[in-house]
Design an enzyme around this catalytic site. Structure first.
Site, PDB file in Angstrom:
ATOM      1  N   CYS A  65      -2.052  -0.601   7.696  1.00  0.00           N
ATOM      2  CA  CYS A  65      -1.182   0.595   7.482  1.00  0.00           C
ATOM      3  C   CYS A  65      -1.176   1.324   8.862  1.00  0.00           C
ATOM      4  CB  CYS A  65      -1.743   1.154   6.166  1.00  0.00           C
ATOM      5  SG  CYS A  65      -1.473   0.695   4.819  1.00  0.00           S
ATOM      6  N   HIS A 115       0.893  -1.174  -0.003  1.00  0.00           N
ATOM      7  CA  HIS A 115      -0.051  -0.032   0.034  1.00  0.00           C
ATOM      8  C   HIS A 115       1.029   1.315   0.045  1.00  0.00           C
ATOM      9  CE1 HIS A 115      -3.781  -2.069   1.835  1.00  0.00           C
ATOM     10  NE2 HIS A 115      -3.339  -2.552   1.063  1.00  0.00           N
ATOM     11  N   GLU A 119       1.098   3.806   1.789  1.00  0.00           N
ATOM     12  CA  GLU A 119       1.726   4.288   3.025  1.00  0.00           C
ATOM     13  C   GLU A 119       2.833   3.303   3.522  1.00  0.00           C
ATOM     14  OE1 GLU A 119      -3.122   4.250   3.651  1.00  0.00           O
ATOM     15  OE2 GLU A 119      -1.559   3.294   2.547  1.00  0.00           O
ATOM     16  N   CYS A 136      -5.957   1.841   6.087  1.00  0.00           N
ATOM     17  CA  CYS A 136      -6.452   0.488   6.575  1.00  0.00           C
ATOM     18  C   CYS A 136      -5.747   0.164   7.849  1.00  0.00           C
ATOM     19  CB  CYS A 136      -6.412  -0.503   5.674  1.00  0.00           C
ATOM     20  SG  CYS A 136      -4.715  -1.327   5.257  1.00  0.00           S
TER      21      CYS A 136
END
Length: 177
Positions: A102, A69, A71, A99
């Protein structure tokens, strides 16, 4: 590393004068994801002096990595740049609410603050579905702010998914012929 212009830096270690500039950098990352066929989420990690220490966008498809992701990609870059897995005092700007995975990583890195653009009503862990940062039982916490340039961040995602649905319809229609 890219320094922010002096007029955009704040004299306070944990406050930014111009959130829109930082989120603009994250949006630039999100646009790079679109070019690669990835969901357009981008993130940047910035220190108190205005240095961009890490940047990233979603890479889950091209890297065959469910953890890639935006992040996490930005966090890994910043940790490598700092030569430390702990990143106290740093700020992450991301175009979509993080999420659970993360947020867990961001909190373990001990970031000072996470700032997100658009809320994620399906998997958001900063208040939309869960609010991980408020769990007192956890031993590390980070400040969270949301809604920074939410319209621009949300519009980029909406446009991406609208185009993706139109392409899928066109392919279905083509295959029926």
């Amino acid at each position: 590393m890219k320094a922010w212009p002096a007029e955009l830096r704040c004299s306070h270690a944990c406050m930014w004068v111009n959130d829109s500039t930082a989120m603009g950098l994250a949006l630039d990352q999100a646009r790079q994801a679109i070019a690669l066929g990835e969901i357009p989420v981008g993130a940047v990690v910035i220190d108190a002096q205005g240095q961009v220490l890490g940047a990233g966008h979603n890479r889950t498809i091209i890297d065959h990595d469910p953890t890639a992701h935006a992040e996490i990609v930005a966090l890994r870059a910043a940790a490598k740049n700092m030569e430390n897995y702990r990143l106290p005092g740093l700020h992450l700007y991301v175009t979509l609410e993080p999420c659970v995975m993360c947020m867990g990583a961001l909190m373990h890195a001990r970031l000072a603050q996470v700032v997100f653009g658009a809320a994620d009503p399906k998997t958001g862990a900063c208040g939309s579905v869960l609010d991980i940062s408020t769990y007192r039982q956890l031993n590390h916490h980070t400040q969270v702010r949301g809604g920074v340039m939410a319209n621009a961040c949300g519009a980029l995602l909406s446009s991406f998914f609208r185009e993706r649905r139109a392409q899928a319809r066109a392919q279905r229609d083509q295959s029926k012929r």
